[in-house]
Design a protein around this motif. Structure first.
Motif, PDB file in Angstrom:
ATOM      1  N   UNK A 170      72.514  43.713 111.358  1.00  0.00           N
ATOM      2  CA  UNK A 170      73.460  44.275 110.392  1.00  0.00           C
ATOM      3  C   UNK A 170      72.947  44.231 108.961  1.00  0.00           C
ATOM      4  N   UNK A 171      71.672  43.924 108.805  1.00  0.00           N
ATOM      5  CA  UNK A 171      71.014  43.966 107.504  1.00  0.00           C
ATOM      6  C   UNK A 171      71.608  42.978 106.510  1.00  0.00           C
ATOM      7  N   UNK A 172      71.923  41.780 106.977  1.00  0.00           N
ATOM      8  CA  UNK A 172      72.269  40.702 106.057  1.00  0.00           C
ATOM      9  C   UNK A 172      70.993  40.215 105.395  1.00  0.00           C
ATOM     10  N   UNK A 173      71.140  39.548 104.273  1.00  0.00           N
ATOM     11  CA  UNK A 173      69.988  38.996 103.571  1.00  0.00           C
ATOM     12  C   UNK A 173      69.507  37.728 104.272  1.00  0.00           C
ATOM     13  N   UNK A 174      68.221  37.675 104.641  1.00  0.00           N
ATOM     14  CA  UNK A 174      67.626  36.471 105.211  1.00  0.00           C
ATOM     15  C   UNK A 174      66.557  35.983 104.239  1.00  0.00           C
ATOM     16  N   UNK A 175      66.760  34.789 103.703  1.00  0.00           N
ATOM     17  CA  UNK A 175      65.812  34.197 102.759  1.00  0.00           C
ATOM     18  C   UNK A 175      64.822  33.351 103.544  1.00  0.00           C
ATOM     19  N   UNK A 176      63.570  33.760 103.546  1.00  0.00           N
ATOM     20  CA  UNK A 176      62.496  33.014 104.193  1.00  0.00           C
ATOM     21  C   UNK A 176      62.013  31.956 103.196  1.00  0.00           C
ATOM     22  N   UNK A 177      62.317  30.698 103.467  1.00  0.00           N
ATOM     23  CA  UNK A 177      62.049  29.642 102.495  1.00  0.00           C
ATOM     24  C   UNK A 177      60.572  29.578 102.102  1.00  0.00           C
ATOM     25  N   UNK A 178      59.668  29.681 103.068  1.00  0.00           N
ATOM     26  CA  UNK A 178      58.237  29.589 102.766  1.00  0.00           C
ATOM     27  C   UNK A 178      57.756  30.793 101.974  1.00  0.00           C
ATOM     28  N   UNK A 179      58.212  31.962 102.332  1.00  0.00           N
ATOM     29  CA  UNK A 179      57.725  33.196 101.707  1.00  0.00           C
ATOM     30  C   UNK A 179      58.404  33.495 100.369  1.00  0.00           C
ATOM     31  N   UNK A 180      59.717  33.234 100.297  1.00  0.00           N
ATOM     32  CA  UNK A 180      60.510  33.730  99.174  1.00  0.00           C
ATOM     33  C   UNK A 180      60.736  32.727  98.050  1.00  0.00           C
ATOM     34  N   UNK A 181      60.561  31.441  98.332  1.00  0.00           N
ATOM     35  CA  UNK A 181      60.855  30.434  97.304  1.00  0.00           C
ATOM     36  C   UNK A 181      59.562  29.845  96.752  1.00  0.00           C
TER      37      UNK A 181
END
Length: 294
Positions: free
Chosen positions: A268-279
């Motif tokens: 459903x295209x919710x936002x998924x924050x990838x901790x390693x990649x995005x932070x």
């Protein structure tokens, strides 16, 4: 953000309807290797044990005193609730608050060797601050105990106690030593987890959030209900993918299990924050040197 905050925008949301809800454990601070409140509970059981010698041979207290996490896990929710009732009740709310504050001053995370209130996620602190600057009210909606979270939520997150929603035990008004007190009783009043989070939001806030963040299937219903409303909305999931700086876990984890919510997020295209990649940063300044095995 201007879509909902700029007057005249077709998707403008009045300030009183700008509600953002956040799970706590695993979304705002570290929840591995055990939930922080469970660590508190185990320490409380150990501190109280001299008053109850029978605990040495009675489960689940024996397992708690011996740090036998496998036996505790086998006891399930029933065992955990028994420990919580023995360690969190039988005192006034003000006395319990003092116990929580004192514990947080001295307790250290087993891997990072730092106070738990230092192991909060810097990007989430920045997000909540930004939202408040945009006229949002930010709420904690957690399966953890409301009495455990309220003493430190404002200092740690900028979220005042009246904006904390959590599980509750029964509380009774009494006169003790000629003073009115709220006394915590050994009885569950409400479990604020899974579908209970939606009920808690409805009863406490009375408005559907337009933004919600979680990290596990325990948050799934809150995210689902948020996205079912009208107008612009956002559901976000913190995906723990950084074994080096924090932890890696999702589908097979016994803590913070993330499966149904992750599948739905992708569908459903919710936002998924990838901790390693995005932070770029996990913890606040001064704690980024923390390292250890997963």
């Amino acid at each position: 953000m201007s879509r909902v905050t700029r007057e005249g925008s077709p998707e403008f949301v009045p300030a009183n309807e700008r509600i953002a809800t956040f799970d706590n454990d695993g979304t705002l601070w570290v929840e591995y290797p055990v939930y922080t409140q469970l660590a508190f509970t185990l320490d409380r059981i150990e501190a109280l044990a001299p008053k109850y010698p029978e605990w040495k041979t009675s489960q689940p207290f024996k397992a708690a005193l011996e740090s036998d996490m496998q036996t505790l896990a086998e006891g399930g929710e029933k065992a955990l609730l028994e420990l919580v009732m023995a360690s969190h009740a039988g005192m006034s709310s003000s006395a319990f608050e003092k116990i929580v504050r004192k514990w947080l001053q001295s307790a250290r995370h087993p891997r990072f060797k730092r106070p738990y209130t230092e192991l909060v996620y810097q990007p989430m602190l920045e997000l909540m601050s930004y939202l408040r600057d945009q006229g949002f009210k930010t709420y904690i909606v957690s399966g953890g105990g409301i009495g455990f979270m309220r003493p430190w939520s404002e200092e740690t997150y900028g979220i005042p106690p009246e904006q904390v929603i959590g599980s509750r035990i029964v509380t009774k008004y009494e006169i003790r030593n000629d003073r009115p007190e709220l006394v915590r009783l050994p009885e569950i009043a409400f479990i604020n987890d899974k579908a209970g989070k939606v009920i808690g939001i409805h009863q406490h806030i009375g408005r559907r959030p337009i933004l919600a963040f979680g990290n596990s299937d325990g948050d799934f219903q809150m995210l689902q209900w948020t996205m079912a409303g009208n107008g612009p909305r956002l559901a976000g999931i913190i995906h723990h993918t950084d074994c080096r700086r924090e932890y890696c876990y999702d589908r097979k984890s016994s803590i913070g299990r993330l499966e149904s919510a992750l599948d739905t997020a992708k569908a459903e295209d919710w936002l998924v924050v990838d901790m390693r990649r995005d932070w770029k940063v996990i913890f606040p300044a001064g704690t980024e040197h923390l390292r250890g095995g997963p």
